[in-house]
Design an enzyme around this catalytic site. Sequence first.
Site, PDB file in Angstrom:
ATOM      1  N   SER A 383       0.899  -1.129   0.027  1.00  0.00           N
ATOM      2  CA  SER A 383       0.070   0.229   0.032  1.00  0.00           C
ATOM      3  C   SER A 383       0.871   1.297  -0.007  1.00  0.00           C
ATOM      4  CB  SER A 383      -0.944   0.031   1.318  1.00  0.00           C
ATOM      5  OG  SER A 383      -0.161   0.265   2.340  1.00  0.00           O
ATOM      6  N   SER A 474       0.416   8.543  11.200  1.00  0.00           N
ATOM      7  CA  SER A 474      -1.055   8.252  11.203  1.00  0.00           C
ATOM      8  C   SER A 474      -1.550   8.638   9.881  1.00  0.00           C
ATOM      9  CB  SER A 474      -1.536   9.366  12.076  1.00  0.00           C
ATOM     10  OG  SER A 474      -2.933   9.383  12.292  1.00  0.00           O
ATOM     11  N   ASN A 475      -2.427   7.808   9.290  1.00  0.00           N
ATOM     12  CA  ASN A 475      -2.871   7.935   7.892  1.00  0.00           C
ATOM     13  C   ASN A 475      -4.391   7.829   7.827  1.00  0.00           C
ATOM     14  OD1 ASN A 475      -3.404   7.999   5.108  1.00  0.00           O
ATOM     15  ND2 ASN A 475      -1.820   6.271   4.630  1.00  0.00           N
ATOM     16  N   GLY A 499      -2.115  12.451   4.359  1.00  0.00           N
ATOM     17  CA  GLY A 499      -3.545  12.826   3.572  1.00  0.00           C
ATOM     18  C   GLY A 499      -3.644  12.014   2.655  1.00  0.00           C
ATOM     19  N   HIS A 526       8.548  20.889  20.054  1.00  0.00           N
ATOM     20  CA  HIS A 526       9.781  22.058  19.844  1.00  0.00           C
ATOM     21  C   HIS A 526      10.800  21.772  20.873  1.00  0.00           C
ATOM     22  CE1 HIS A 526      11.245  25.234  17.846  1.00  0.00           C
ATOM     23  NE2 HIS A 526      10.073  25.883  17.519  1.00  0.00           N
ATOM     24  N   ASP A 530      13.681  21.578  16.034  1.00  0.00           N
ATOM     25  CA  ASP A 530      13.304  22.849  15.743  1.00  0.00           C
ATOM     26  C   ASP A 530      12.644  22.930  14.371  1.00  0.00           C
ATOM     27  OD1 ASP A 530      14.492  23.721  17.778  1.00  0.00           O
ATOM     28  OD2 ASP A 530      16.494  23.796  17.083  1.00  0.00           O
TER      29      ASP A 530
END
Length: 553
Positions: A383, A474-475, A499, A526, A530
């Site tokens: 996939s 994460s899809n 996405g 953060h 950076d």
Amino acid sequence: MADIVKMPKMSDTMTEGVMAKWHKKVGDKVKSGDVLAEVETDKATMDLESYWDGTLLFVGVEEGKAVPVDAVIAVIGKEGEDYKAALEAESGNQKAESPKEEAPKSEEKKEEAPVQGGGLSEEELAKKGVTVIRMPLLSDTMTEGVIAEWHKKVGDKVKDDDILADVETDKATMEVMGYATGTLLHIGVEKGSAAKVNGIIAIVGPEGTDVSGILAGGDAPAAKSESKDSEKSEGLKTEAPKEEEKAQVVSNANGGRIIASPLAKKIAKDKGIDLAQVSGSAEGGRIIKKDIENYKPAVASQQSESSKSESPKAAAATPVIPTYVGEVKFTEQPVSQMRKVIAKRLAESLFTAPHFYLTVSIDMDGAMAARTAINAVAPVKVSFNDIVIKAVAIALKKHPAVNSSWGGDKIRFNEHTNIGVAMAVEDGLLVPVVRFADGKSLSHISAEVKDFGAKAKAKKLQPADWEGSTFTVSNLGMFGIDEFTSIINSPDGAILSVGAIQAVPVVKNGAVVPGNVMKLTLGCDHRVVDGATGAQFLQTLKGLLEEPIRLLA
């Protein structure tokens, strides 16, 4: 001596477990290695084995109930043995370990005792006909109210339905009634000053009564008189007649004032009745419950017809809004163990780690052609998500700062690439880990992810399957989501949101041509990553996905 069985910690995030099913009952013989029960943790349903031989003497948790880790759930010992001594010894140990937990109880008892002053207590004054008026809760978000105007002063005679003051809340200015008859003995809040909800604002009673005992107790109500005061100040349903009389100001379309009790307003709203068409029978023209119940729409329509004949222009300008009566309905269900931990961990991550996000667009024409070629010869269908996982793992090897985690006084830079793959299941979200993904083929990664998916849906994942990630993917593209942001899966330092691939016009060699674009959003902690570091990682990842042949180099 009998052996105590406690709720074990079956995962690194587990704080409590639900007893899904008992495989043994009291009186059954138990051998070491036997499955005593099934326990639902925050991530899976797992078997609880016995480590002792003997008879199950006691079961402390019913099926479907949750208990914290290390809580007593059963006792195993010799048949007929007195296990109560062992339970008492265990409970004694727990009390000895947590003496701080008992301290607040004694403090609470002290707080409950009403403070006495020089005069009578609030309870004693109530018996003498003295009413303490507190700041009522006039809206669901109100924490304090400002006295906009006093309509009575100390020494004035007060009747049960007199308006004592106007109170400015966070939403409106409303009238407060005392529901008491007598003399205004004390005003506790000056005009323009604020008082917290349930704080004393006035006292009404027989003239000359000493109220110093109440004033010495402050704003906190005594435990015994709390329910009485709250009924008087907030108009609870248990005193329907008073609720009917309680006045609240609203405005009609003509700028006039309509005074109606909350109960009357509620009934009118439910029945779709316009309060402007109702005549109030109480003092001052206030509308109460019986006025709404006795209201006849036919009369209202006749009045409206007569008004139309008198002023046709005004009637024509007023639109007729049909009445629609809906019904408020909802269902509630207990929060699952998985959802509790998801809520806790994501809240800790979002409010602890300073998140920032970077988004890049990927030309997926090359990846689409490569996937078609690979699937023509691969033993397992690959996939786009598998290709992203592989590309991420290789990019992390070149940018170890993104493959890091915050440790408070140190930063861990991981040299291995364990990619967590977010998977949606019925109760929430699971993140099994593809270990050392940079060294595995696309077919290997695909087979592993498919196996994890099947286990996740069947709740068969083990702690070793979801522990140890260094980065998460994460899809939601498979659901048609173009672009989104994710909360970092702690202790990882970053997470990638994938996405959908969109067919859009793109510019190539100065010409607008059809293209396939996918957006990736990198969420960074953060404290360890950076902006420039995250941008460089995305540029490397972009190059790998746009030229997939580099994944094999």
